[in-house]
Design a protein around this motif. Structure first.
Motif, short mmCIF file in Angstrom:
data_model
loop_
_atom_site.label_atom_id
_atom_site.label_comp_id
_atom_site.label_asym_id
_atom_site.label_seq_id
_atom_site.Cartn_x
_atom_site.Cartn_y
_atom_site.Cartn_z
N ARG A 131 2.34 -1.61 13.86
CA ARG A 131 3.66 -2.68 13.88
C ARG A 131 4.75 -1.80 14.30
N THR A 132 5.70 -2.45 15.00
CA THR A 132 6.89 -1.87 15.37
C THR A 132 7.84 -1.70 14.29
N GLU A 133 9.21 -1.35 14.57
CA GLU A 133 10.17 -1.41 13.68
C GLU A 133 10.30 -2.90 13.49
N GLU A 134 10.72 -3.19 12.10
CA GLU A 134 10.99 -4.73 11.43
C GLU A 134 9.63 -5.34 11.35
N GLY A 135 8.62 -4.54 11.29
CA GLY A 135 7.25 -5.03 11.25
C GLY A 135 6.68 -5.86 12.34
N GLY A 136 7.12 -6.31 13.54
CA GLY A 136 6.75 -6.62 14.58
C GLY A 136 5.29 -6.22 14.81
N PHE A 137 4.49 -7.13 15.53
CA PHE A 137 3.06 -6.88 16.12
C PHE A 137 3.36 -6.11 17.38
N GLN A 138 2.94 -4.84 17.25
CA GLN A 138 2.95 -3.99 18.56
C GLN A 138 2.07 -4.51 19.48
N HIS A 139 2.52 -4.66 20.83
CA HIS A 139 1.58 -5.31 21.76
C HIS A 139 0.51 -4.30 22.28
N ILE A 140 -0.43 -4.01 21.49
CA ILE A 140 -1.40 -2.83 21.79
C ILE A 140 -2.56 -3.61 22.58
N VAL A 141 -2.80 -3.09 23.77
CA VAL A 141 -3.77 -3.56 24.51
C VAL A 141 -5.05 -2.52 24.83
N TYR A 142 -6.17 -3.01 25.71
CA TYR A 142 -7.14 -2.05 26.03
C TYR A 142 -6.58 -0.63 26.66
N ASN A 143 -5.72 -0.56 27.51
CA ASN A 143 -5.29 0.57 28.17
C ASN A 143 -3.87 1.12 27.87
N SER A 144 -3.38 0.64 26.93
CA SER A 144 -2.04 1.24 26.35
C SER A 144 -1.73 0.54 24.85
N VAL A 145 -1.05 1.61 24.29
CA VAL A 145 -0.67 1.35 22.90
C VAL A 145 0.72 0.66 22.90
N ASN A 146 1.51 0.66 24.07
CA ASN A 146 2.68 0.02 23.92
C ASN A 146 3.54 0.22 22.91
N HIS A 147 3.85 1.59 22.47
CA HIS A 147 4.52 1.86 21.48
C HIS A 147 5.89 1.33 21.17
N GLN A 148 5.97 0.69 20.06
CA GLN A 148 7.15 0.05 19.63
C GLN A 148 7.73 -1.19 20.74
N GLN A 149 6.79 -1.63 21.15
CA GLN A 149 7.02 -2.89 22.17
C GLN A 149 6.46 -4.18 21.66
N LEU A 150 7.29 -5.19 21.65
CA LEU A 150 7.20 -6.69 21.31
C LEU A 150 7.00 -7.35 22.78
N TRP A 151 5.94 -8.17 23.08
CA TRP A 151 5.91 -8.77 24.29
C TRP A 151 5.59 -10.67 23.56
N ASP A 152 6.25 -11.25 24.59
CA ASP A 152 6.14 -12.90 24.17
C ASP A 152 4.90 -13.16 24.08
N ASP A 153 3.76 -12.37 25.08
CA ASP A 153 2.50 -13.02 25.04
C ASP A 153 1.68 -12.92 23.57
N THR A 154 2.18 -11.96 22.71
CA THR A 154 1.62 -11.84 21.53
C THR A 154 1.61 -13.10 20.66
N LEU A 155 2.57 -13.99 20.72
CA LEU A 155 2.70 -15.36 19.88
C LEU A 155 1.45 -16.23 20.07
N MET A 156 0.88 -16.15 21.26
CA MET A 156 -0.34 -16.76 21.67
C MET A 156 -1.52 -16.15 21.44
N MET A 157 -1.53 -15.03 21.42
CA MET A 157 -2.80 -14.17 21.58
C MET A 157 -3.21 -13.64 20.29
N SER A 158 -2.31 -13.49 19.39
CA SER A 158 -2.48 -12.96 17.90
C SER A 158 -1.96 -13.75 16.74
N VAL A 159 -0.77 -14.31 16.85
CA VAL A 159 0.09 -14.91 16.04
C VAL A 159 -0.38 -16.20 15.69
#
Length: 387
Positions: free
Chosen positions: A153-181
């Motif tokens: 999770r990021t600050e405020e509890g958002g789903f951190q956009h972790i992927v195969y090749n990067s943890v994308n620390h503290q990042q929110l991406w709009d893709d997440t809504l489709m892929m996991s939410v």
């Protein structure tokens, strides 16, 4: 494809713009059904013949995100597109494609868990709901629990956009809504775990807070709490299209009633976006890959997502019918980009968040499972207009 659900064409029920343009393009009911068949055939036969698009990880794994036999978000969206075709038509070929894909993946073993590898389980949840096949349930349960309890999770509890090749620390991406939410909400309904549904709602609110551009109504691709910025401030088309798809899907999935405050908030967010999309649609009927930059190339997968989301939202009464014209124009433009081999052309490859706008312009064009699936969603929504 099966005729057991579809009814004969009643020309009086066809949207006037659709009737006018289909006469010119030859996109009648049979044409659309044929395009769907070819899209599915192409989807499961895409090959990366020279290995140009393989994802090579530091641990030695090599992932095929382009071919049909991998396990990534590209396949998750692909499966969902096939499922929506089956839901509309009852086509047994579509059913066999989905079940065969999962059987093959079960034999291979599961991949590492991240935002994107959750995506296929949305379709598996629907298959379990339809069949009651108990073999599916442990997979759904384990991955659902990971999303809820262990996904970074990021600050405020958002789903951190972790992927195969990067943890994308503290990042929110709009893709997440489709892929996991969206999958998490489905898991909550399927497993009778309302806390999953409430978490999915909260994720929408967090993502809207940090990714929606208040000036335009469009969405930024990403946000980072590490520096607190939206990277290149890219109003990237395909990222926006996930939003246009997922909001109507989410409202329908949860059967949110009129007057529900959360539904009203989602609808107003969607209508603000669609209003902006109507102003930046290219003359071709597609949209540029950077929505506010008409010098960037038109991108068909995003445009298919916009067409589907707009047309479905209008049909369901979520947004004004005034937007239907833009959705139909886009859908017909998407149809023109489905070639005789069933490939949706003018599709950009998987795209990370960039620090410069040029990065988005430089993404190569290639056939991809998600592009095929987004075209399937669009053609299915057109097909509904012939029922």
């Amino acid at each position: 494809m099966s005729n057991q659900i579809l009814k004969p064409v009643d020309s009086s029920k066809i949207h006037p713009l659709l009737a006018h343009h289909t006469a010119h393009l030859g996109a009648d009911r049979d044409d659309i059904r044929g395009a769907i068949d070819r899209l599915i055939h192409n989807l499961i036969n895409i090959e990366d013949k020279d290995g140009k698009f393989l994802l090579r990880l530091d641990d030695g794994r090599v992932l095929d995100t382009k071919g049909w036999n991998g396990f990534e978000w590209t396949h998750g969206v692909g499966l969902y597109g096939v499922y929506k075709v089956w839901e509309l038509t009852g086509d047994p070929k579509a059913w066999d494609i989905m079940t065969s894909w999962f059987e093959a993946r079960f034999k291979e073993g599961m991949p590492s868990r991240n935002i994107n590898t959750v995506a296929p389980f949305l379709t598996l949840a629907y298959l379990f709901e339809r069949t009651g096949d108990r073999r599916y349930l442990p997979y759904i349960d384990r991955w659902a629990e990971w999303v809820y309890n262990d996904l970074p999770r990021t600050e405020e509890g958002g789903f951190q956009h972790i992927v195969y090749n990067s943890v994308n620390h503290q990042q929110l991406w709009d893709d997440t809504l489709m892929m996991s939410v969206l999958p998490l909400a489905k898991f909550g309904l399927l497993l009778d775990r309302p806390h999953y549904i409430e978490e999915a709602k909260r994720q929408f609110l967090v993502h809207i807070k940090y990714l929606s551009d208040r000036k335009t109504g469009l969405w930024f691709h990403g946000w980072t709490f590490d520096g607190r910025h939206n990277f290149a401030n890219a109003l990237w088309a395909r990222g926006n299209s996930w939003v246009t798809i997922v909001i109507p899907e989410f409202i329908e999935l949860l059967n949110l009633p009129e007057g529900d405050a959360f539904r009203q908030f989602l609808v107003s967010t969607l209508e603000a976006q669609v209003s902006a999309l109507a102003r930046c649609q290219s003359p071709s009927g597609l949209w540029p890959t950077l929505l506010d930059d008409p010098t960037s190339y038109d991108e068909a997968a995003a445009s298919a997502g916009f067409a589907y989301g707009i047309l479905k939202a209008v049909r369901k009464g979520y947004i004004s019918k005034d937007y239907e014209t833009f959705g139909v124009k886009a859908a017909l433009a998407v149809r023109k980009h489905i070639n005789d081999a069933g490939e949706l052309t003018q599709v950009s490859f998987g795209t990370p968040v960039f620090d410069t706008l040029q990065g988005y312009k430089d993404i190569p064009l290639t056939s991809m499972p998600f592009g095929q699936a987004m075209a399937l969603l669009t053609m299915g929504e057109l097909l509904v207009r012939f029922i």
